[in-house]
Design a protein around this motif. Structure first.
Motif, PDB file in Angstrom:
ATOM      1  N   LEU A 354      30.125  17.225  36.976  1.00  0.00           N
ATOM      2  CA  LEU A 354      29.572  16.834  35.674  1.00  0.00           C
ATOM      3  C   LEU A 354      30.726  16.643  34.696  1.00  0.00           C
ATOM      4  CD1 LEU A 354      27.262  16.414  33.635  1.00  0.00           C
ATOM      5  CD2 LEU A 354      27.221  18.897  33.297  1.00  0.00           C
ATOM      6  N   PHE A 355      30.814  15.440  34.118  1.00  0.00           N
ATOM      7  CA  PHE A 355      31.830  15.131  33.114  1.00  0.00           C
ATOM      8  C   PHE A 355      31.263  15.415  31.727  1.00  0.00           C
ATOM      9  CE2 PHE A 355      32.811  12.552  36.786  1.00  0.00           C
ATOM     10  CZ  PHE A 355      34.199  12.579  36.875  1.00  0.00           C
ATOM     11  N   LEU A 356      31.779  16.442  31.066  1.00  0.00           N
ATOM     12  CA  LEU A 356      31.358  16.759  29.700  1.00  0.00           C
ATOM     13  C   LEU A 356      32.381  16.148  28.739  1.00  0.00           C
ATOM     14  CD1 LEU A 356      30.327  20.500  30.225  1.00  0.00           C
ATOM     15  CD2 LEU A 356      28.821  18.493  30.093  1.00  0.00           C
ATOM     16  N   MET A 357      32.378  14.824  28.694  1.00  0.00           N
ATOM     17  CA  MET A 357      33.368  14.070  27.931  1.00  0.00           C
ATOM     18  C   MET A 357      32.664  12.919  27.233  1.00  0.00           C
ATOM     19  SD  MET A 357      36.017  13.823  31.135  1.00  0.00           S
ATOM     20  CE  MET A 357      37.548  13.615  30.268  1.00  0.00           C
ATOM     21  N   PRO A 358      33.296  12.312  26.236  1.00  0.00           N
ATOM     22  CA  PRO A 358      32.723  11.078  25.675  1.00  0.00           C
ATOM     23  C   PRO A 358      32.451  10.079  26.796  1.00  0.00           C
ATOM     24  CG  PRO A 358      34.545  11.831  24.321  1.00  0.00           C
ATOM     25  CD  PRO A 358      34.525  12.716  25.537  1.00  0.00           C
ATOM     26  N   PHE A 376      27.916  11.758  34.189  1.00  0.00           N
ATOM     27  CA  PHE A 376      28.581  11.897  32.896  1.00  0.00           C
ATOM     28  C   PHE A 376      27.545  11.778  31.780  1.00  0.00           C
ATOM     29  CE2 PHE A 376      28.821   7.409  34.070  1.00  0.00           C
ATOM     30  CZ  PHE A 376      28.357   6.775  32.931  1.00  0.00           C
ATOM     31  N   LEU A 377      27.942  12.144  30.592  1.00  0.00           N
ATOM     32  CA  LEU A 377      27.062  12.045  29.424  1.00  0.00           C
ATOM     33  C   LEU A 377      26.888  10.581  29.063  1.00  0.00           C
ATOM     34  CD1 LEU A 377      28.669  14.901  27.296  1.00  0.00           C
ATOM     35  CD2 LEU A 377      26.627  15.052  28.742  1.00  0.00           C
ATOM     36  N   GLU A 378      25.667  10.114  29.030  1.00  0.00           N
ATOM     37  CA  GLU A 378      25.411   8.700  28.775  1.00  0.00           C
ATOM     38  C   GLU A 378      25.291   8.422  27.280  1.00  0.00           C
ATOM     39  OE1 GLU A 378      22.307   7.039  31.084  1.00  0.00           O
ATOM     40  OE2 GLU A 378      23.091   7.777  32.982  1.00  0.00           O
ATOM     41  N   CYS A 379      25.575   7.165  26.924  1.00  0.00           N
ATOM     42  CA  CYS A 379      25.521   6.802  25.502  1.00  0.00           C
ATOM     43  C   CYS A 379      25.019   5.376  25.313  1.00  0.00           C
ATOM     44  CB  CYS A 379      26.892   6.969  24.850  1.00  0.00           C
ATOM     45  SG  CYS A 379      28.201   6.021  25.677  1.00  0.00           S
ATOM     46  N   PRO A 380      23.847   5.044  25.834  1.00  0.00           N
ATOM     47  CA  PRO A 380      23.304   3.711  25.572  1.00  0.00           C
ATOM     48  C   PRO A 380      22.969   3.560  24.096  1.00  0.00           C
ATOM     49  CG  PRO A 380      21.648   5.092  26.606  1.00  0.00           C
ATOM     50  CD  PRO A 380      22.927   5.867  26.630  1.00  0.00           C
ATOM     51  N   GLU A 391      22.706  10.811  24.690  1.00  0.00           N
ATOM     52  CA  GLU A 391      22.927  12.097  25.343  1.00  0.00           C
ATOM     53  C   GLU A 391      24.245  12.729  24.931  1.00  0.00           C
ATOM     54  OE1 GLU A 391      22.332  13.845  29.843  1.00  0.00           O
ATOM     55  OE2 GLU A 391      23.424  11.949  29.611  1.00  0.00           O
ATOM     56  N   ALA A 392      25.293  11.924  24.801  1.00  0.00           N
ATOM     57  CA  ALA A 392      26.593  12.463  24.416  1.00  0.00           C
ATOM     58  C   ALA A 392      26.543  13.101  23.033  1.00  0.00           C
ATOM     59  CB  ALA A 392      27.643  11.356  24.441  1.00  0.00           C
TER      60      ALA A 392
END
Length: 462
Positions: A354-358, A376-380, A391-392
């Motif tokens: 799990l990538f906890l990054m931008p 990873f944290l998504e950012c649509p 999500e990010a």
């Protein structure tokens, strides 16, 4: 940083599994398949000849991109050689080769890089004053290809196309025999390719315009004041060449005013759009180098000193940004790729990263080349949902709460966490409570900012 196309799905021969990740742009139909299809073909050939190793998947696209850029550079030199004296051509090529931003971008598989390469090639066949290599069919075909790769290429070429139309004696023939047939064929071919791979009717160029201009979706990823390109962006891209460029404009304004007009026009148009990035104006950099070369050739007494300063300053910037600055997001993937051997074993637990990054901080499956579980944290962006928060942003608003609600049971926890060092203190309670231990610390940048730290940590659950 090297970004691989998420649309390229990797094939694992061992498991006969197709895996990969599609970002929201592909789901919304604003990205064309024509350009990444070239790399997909390379990947498929490697697969068939049993040479689809991680190193080749990573390096071959860069090598091919570099070869395209080198070919365009050679054509650029021969163009200036025909337009100017050999002395001016050599110094123009020197300036072009010195550009730190070109070193930084030309081998990256960004659409902006290919757009710039094609623009440089098309310029060779464009009817510049004194040009002896003019071919309307060839340059218009290349312009059409650039627009297919990235629709915004039309911004750069609009004043040049208008100039050609104004200078052309037989305007009707130009339109009916060149512009319409070439433009129509390009649209048809690109649309057919996109429709085949999207498996539905998709007009990528229209979708791109609708999302980024009419709906201002790009604003979601940040905005800058209107003057940003004039006060910061252009100066950074052209770098130490700026004094030479300004001097060259005063010397060759009349001769190459159309190129200067294209530079100014492009910067003005992009300034009207809220979302701004340095790479957006990369395609006008070759135009600027012509003025820089003319300036350097006319310096005479100061030429040697100016050339030395230009080379050293650009070399330092190119080496630092290309080899050191923000390299951690590449290096971390090399560490994670070793987990593929663990994942291929039959004994649990299977790696779960799990990538906890931008979002989109790192490359993805092309750099590990195995069906290891990664997320990873998504950012649509907001596509019409009321109260949309990606999500990010939800994670960074309260990291501990997000982790506890996302993983209420220990059985659902990932095996590895990857994050920037600035996050460690905030989630230390979660890390200790769930027996996560730091197994790697990777340098990223000397200039941490906001959510991006100076180092990247890999934590493994024991």
């Amino acid at each position: 940083m090297f970004y691989s196309y998420s649309i390229i799905l990797c094939c694992s021969k061992l498991n006969s599994v197709t895996y990969g990740y599609l970002t929201w742009e592909w789901k919304a139909g604003i990205r064309g398949f024509t350009y990444p299809l070239f790399f997909a073909v390379i990947y498929k050939i490697l697969y068939f000849v049993n040479y689809d190793s991680v190193d080749l998947l990573i390096w071959l696209p860069r090598i091919f991109q570099a070869l395209f850029a080198a070919f365009a550079d050679v054509k650029f030199f021969f163009l200036i050689r025909k337009l100017e004296s050999r002395d001016v051509a050599q110094w123009t090529f020197f300036c072009h080769m010195c550009s730190w931003f070109s070193w930084y971008c030309c081998t990256r598989t960004l659409t902006n890089s290919m757009e710039t390469t094609i623009t440089c090639l098309a310029l060779f066949y464009f009817p510049l004053p004194g040009s002896k290599t003019h071919s309307s069919k060839i340059y218009l075909t290349l312009v059409a290809l650039a627009v297919i790769v990235r629709p915004t290429a039309l911004i750069v070429w609009f004043p040049l196309l208008m100039y050609h139309f104004w200078q052309e004696d037989n305007k009707l023939r130009l339109i009916t025999h060149n512009v319409i047939p070439i433009g129509a064929l390009a649209v048809v071919i690109s649309t057919v390719i996109d429709c085949i791979f999207y498996e539905k009717w998709t007009m990528v160029q229209f979708n791109f315009l609708k999302f980024n201009v009419f709906n201002s979706v790009a604003d979601f990823y940040g905005s800058h004041p209107w003057h940003w390109y004039f006060t910061q962006g252009f100066a950074v891209v052209i770098g130490p060449h700026l004094p030479l460029f300004l001097h060259g404009c005063s010397l060759a304004f009349k001769r190459y005013k159309i190129l200067l007009a294209a530079v100014v026009w492009t910067i003005v148009v992009y300034s009207l759009l809220p979302h701004k990035e340095f790479r957006f104006i990369y395609p006008v950099l070759p135009f600027c180098m012509i003025f820089c070369g003319i300036s350097l050739a006319n310096l005479k007494a100061w030429r040697g000193a100016a050339a030395s300063v230009l080379l050293v300053s650009n070399l330092f910037a190119a080496l630092y940004t290309g080899l050191i600055h923000q390299r951690g997001t590449l290096d971390v993937m090399s560490h994670l790729q070793t987990l593929c051997d663990v994942g291929s074993a039959s004994t649990p637990p299977q790696p779960d990263v799990l990538f906890l990054m931008p979002c989109h901080s790192t490359p993805f499956y092309s750099h590990v080349h195995c069906p290891m579980k990664m997320r990873f944290l998504e950012c649509p962006p907001d596509l019409g949902e009321e109260g949309h928060v990606d999500e990010a942003d939800r994670f960074y608003d309260d990291p501990l709460h997000w982790l506890r609600t996302s993983f209420p049971y220990k059985s659902s926890l990932p095996t590895h966490l990857v994050f920037f060092n600035v996050l460690e203190k905030e989630i230390s309670v979660f890390l200790q409570g769930n027996h996560f231990v730091r197994t790697a610390e990777i340098f990223h940048t000397h200039f941490p900012e906001g959510r991006v730290g100076g180092s990247i940590f890999i934590y493994e659950r024991h």
